[in-house]
Design a protein around this motif. Structure first.
Motif, PDB file in Angstrom:
ATOM      1  N   PHE A 198       9.199 -44.322  36.842  1.00 46.21           N
ATOM      2  CA  PHE A 198       9.656 -42.951  38.163  1.00 46.21           C
ATOM      3  C   PHE A 198      10.178 -41.569  37.345  1.00 46.21           C
ATOM      4  N   ALA A 199      10.538 -41.796  35.598  1.00 46.11           N
ATOM      5  CA  ALA A 199      10.893 -41.017  34.922  1.00 46.11           C
ATOM      6  C   ALA A 199       8.912 -40.414  34.435  1.00 46.11           C
ATOM      7  N   ASP A 200       8.510 -41.415  34.305  1.00 43.14           N
ATOM      8  CA  ASP A 200       6.586 -40.624  33.303  1.00 43.14           C
ATOM      9  C   ASP A 200       6.176 -40.209  35.274  1.00 43.14           C
ATOM     10  N   LEU A 201       6.577 -40.839  36.661  1.00 45.52           N
ATOM     11  CA  LEU A 201       5.601 -40.495  37.505  1.00 45.52           C
ATOM     12  C   LEU A 201       6.416 -39.178  38.102  1.00 45.52           C
ATOM     13  N   PHE A 202       7.233 -39.074  37.445  1.00 48.95           N
ATOM     14  CA  PHE A 202       7.932 -37.448  38.980  1.00 48.95           C
ATOM     15  C   PHE A 202       8.589 -36.753  37.344  1.00 48.95           C
ATOM     16  N   ASP A 203       7.687 -36.563  36.331  1.00 47.67           N
ATOM     17  CA  ASP A 203       8.183 -35.826  35.377  1.00 47.67           C
ATOM     18  C   ASP A 203       9.541 -35.572  34.152  1.00 47.67           C
ATOM     19  N   THR A 204      10.419 -36.293  34.577  1.00 50.77           N
ATOM     20  CA  THR A 204      11.647 -36.298  34.409  1.00 50.77           C
ATOM     21  C   THR A 204      12.132 -36.986  33.274  1.00 50.77           C
ATOM     22  N   ASP A 205      13.664 -36.555  32.382  1.00 51.46           N
ATOM     23  CA  ASP A 205      14.307 -37.546  31.528  1.00 51.46           C
ATOM     24  C   ASP A 205      14.506 -39.077  32.596  1.00 51.46           C
ATOM     25  N   VAL A 206      14.369 -40.293  31.294  1.00 49.68           N
ATOM     26  CA  VAL A 206      14.888 -41.468  32.483  1.00 49.68           C
ATOM     27  C   VAL A 206      15.980 -41.255  32.573  1.00 49.68           C
ATOM     28  N   SER A 207      16.468 -40.704  31.369  1.00 50.80           N
ATOM     29  CA  SER A 207      18.532 -41.020  31.605  1.00 50.80           C
ATOM     30  C   SER A 207      19.144 -40.291  33.302  1.00 50.80           C
ATOM     31  N   GLU A 208      17.923 -39.464  33.837  1.00 48.61           N
ATOM     32  CA  GLU A 208      17.885 -38.642  34.952  1.00 48.61           C
ATOM     33  C   GLU A 208      17.706 -40.067  36.158  1.00 48.61           C
ATOM     34  N   VAL A 209      17.311 -40.654  35.771  1.00 46.91           N
ATOM     35  CA  VAL A 209      16.283 -41.591  37.181  1.00 46.91           C
ATOM     36  C   VAL A 209      18.063 -43.393  37.049  1.00 46.91           C
TER      37      VAL A 209
ATOM     38  N   LEU B 157      16.717 -39.826  41.885  1.00 51.55           N
ATOM     39  CA  LEU B 157      16.386 -39.383  41.436  1.00 51.55           C
ATOM     40  C   LEU B 157      15.583 -37.421  41.195  1.00 51.55           C
ATOM     41  N   PRO B 158      16.245 -36.699  40.528  1.00 50.03           N
ATOM     42  CA  PRO B 158      16.484 -35.292  40.889  1.00 50.03           C
ATOM     43  C   PRO B 158      15.047 -34.990  40.939  1.00 50.03           C
ATOM     44  N   ARG B 159      15.153 -33.745  43.226  1.00 52.33           N
ATOM     45  CA  ARG B 159      13.684 -33.844  43.329  1.00 52.33           C
ATOM     46  C   ARG B 159      12.761 -33.007  41.883  1.00 52.33           C
ATOM     47  N   PRO B 160      11.387 -33.398  42.230  1.00 48.03           N
ATOM     48  CA  PRO B 160      10.223 -32.156  41.360  1.00 48.03           C
ATOM     49  C   PRO B 160      10.730 -30.448  41.596  1.00 48.03           C
ATOM     50  N   THR B 161      10.650 -30.203  43.048  1.00 50.51           N
ATOM     51  CA  THR B 161      11.356 -28.892  43.167  1.00 50.51           C
ATOM     52  C   THR B 161      12.769 -29.042  44.204  1.00 50.51           C
ATOM     53  N   VAL B 162      12.654 -27.749  44.917  1.00 49.20           N
ATOM     54  CA  VAL B 162      14.195 -27.655  45.076  1.00 49.20           C
ATOM     55  C   VAL B 162      13.560 -27.889  47.112  1.00 49.20           C
ATOM     56  N   GLN B 163      14.644 -28.487  47.448  1.00 48.30           N
ATOM     57  CA  GLN B 163      13.382 -28.650  48.689  1.00 48.30           C
ATOM     58  C   GLN B 163      13.849 -27.326  49.286  1.00 48.30           C
ATOM     59  N   GLY B 164      12.553 -27.204  50.106  1.00 48.12           N
ATOM     60  CA  GLY B 164      12.590 -26.053  51.067  1.00 48.12           C
ATOM     61  C   GLY B 164      11.862 -24.767  50.513  1.00 48.12           C
ATOM     62  N   SER B 165      11.760 -24.731  48.717  1.00 49.88           N
ATOM     63  CA  SER B 165      11.563 -24.169  47.990  1.00 49.88           C
ATOM     64  C   SER B 165       9.905 -23.482  48.040  1.00 49.88           C
ATOM     65  N   THR B 166       9.356 -22.249  47.567  1.00 54.24           N
ATOM     66  CA  THR B 166       8.213 -21.822  47.341  1.00 54.24           C
ATOM     67  C   THR B 166       6.663 -23.318  47.095  1.00 54.24           C
ATOM     68  N   ARG B 167       7.156 -24.358  46.423  1.00 52.81           N
ATOM     69  CA  ARG B 167       6.702 -24.474  45.434  1.00 52.81           C
ATOM     70  C   ARG B 167       6.488 -26.234  46.177  1.00 52.81           C
ATOM     71  N   ASP B 168       7.623 -26.475  46.950  1.00 52.31           N
ATOM     72  CA  ASP B 168       8.413 -27.523  47.494  1.00 52.31           C
ATOM     73  C   ASP B 168       6.488 -28.140  49.015  1.00 52.31           C
ATOM     74  N   SER B 169       6.257 -29.195  47.884  1.00 50.66           N
ATOM     75  CA  SER B 169       4.740 -29.515  49.507  1.00 50.66           C
ATOM     76  C   SER B 169       5.648 -30.904  50.609  1.00 50.66           C
ATOM     77  N   ASP B 170       6.176 -31.376  50.058  1.00 53.25           N
ATOM     78  CA  ASP B 170       6.631 -32.280  50.338  1.00 53.25           C
ATOM     79  C   ASP B 170       8.258 -32.417  51.355  1.00 53.25           C
TER      80      ASP B 170
END
Length: 108
Positions: free
Chosen positions: A47-58, A73-86
């Motif tokens: 999951f750290a690899d798929l979502f480009d986050t630190d292993v300690s965050e998963v 795990l932490p969302r790649p972008t904050v929900q509802g931000s302009t970069r949020d595609s899902d």
């Protein structure tokens, strides 16, 4: 070879608040649950690899009584931000569906 759907009756992703993404893997039965957990494919590293986050965050949490595994795990972008595609995070599980796993076999 098998897929997650050979182990799980339900695979889903969703928000756990605006900053956290969570996945649920609900297995068909105790045999497939034990097999999936033993494979350790739902790892923090994956999951750290798929979502480009630190292993300690998963966080990967096995729930034997529910025959389920939860991953947060932490969302790649904050929900509802302009970069949020899902916005509801309901499509984030899709890359996992192509994983090839060993056949779970039959219960002993």
């Amino acid at each position: 070879m098998a897929t997650l759907l050979d182990y799980c009756s339900l695979v889903r992703s969703k928000n756990a608040g605006p900053f956290t993404l969570t996945f649920d893997f609900m297995c068909h039965d105790e045999h497939t649950y034990r097999s999936l957990v033993a494979l350790d494919v739902l790892s923090t590293a994956l999951f750290a690899d798929l979502f480009d986050t630190d292993v300690s965050e998963v966080r990967v949490i096995a729930h034997p009584l529910a025959l389920a595994v939860k991953v947060s795990l932490p969302r790649p972008t904050v929900q509802g931000s302009t970069r949020d595609s899902d916005c509801y995070a309901g499509q984030q599980y899709a890359p996992l569906m192509a994983m090839k796993l060993p056949d779970p076999g039959r219960p002993v």
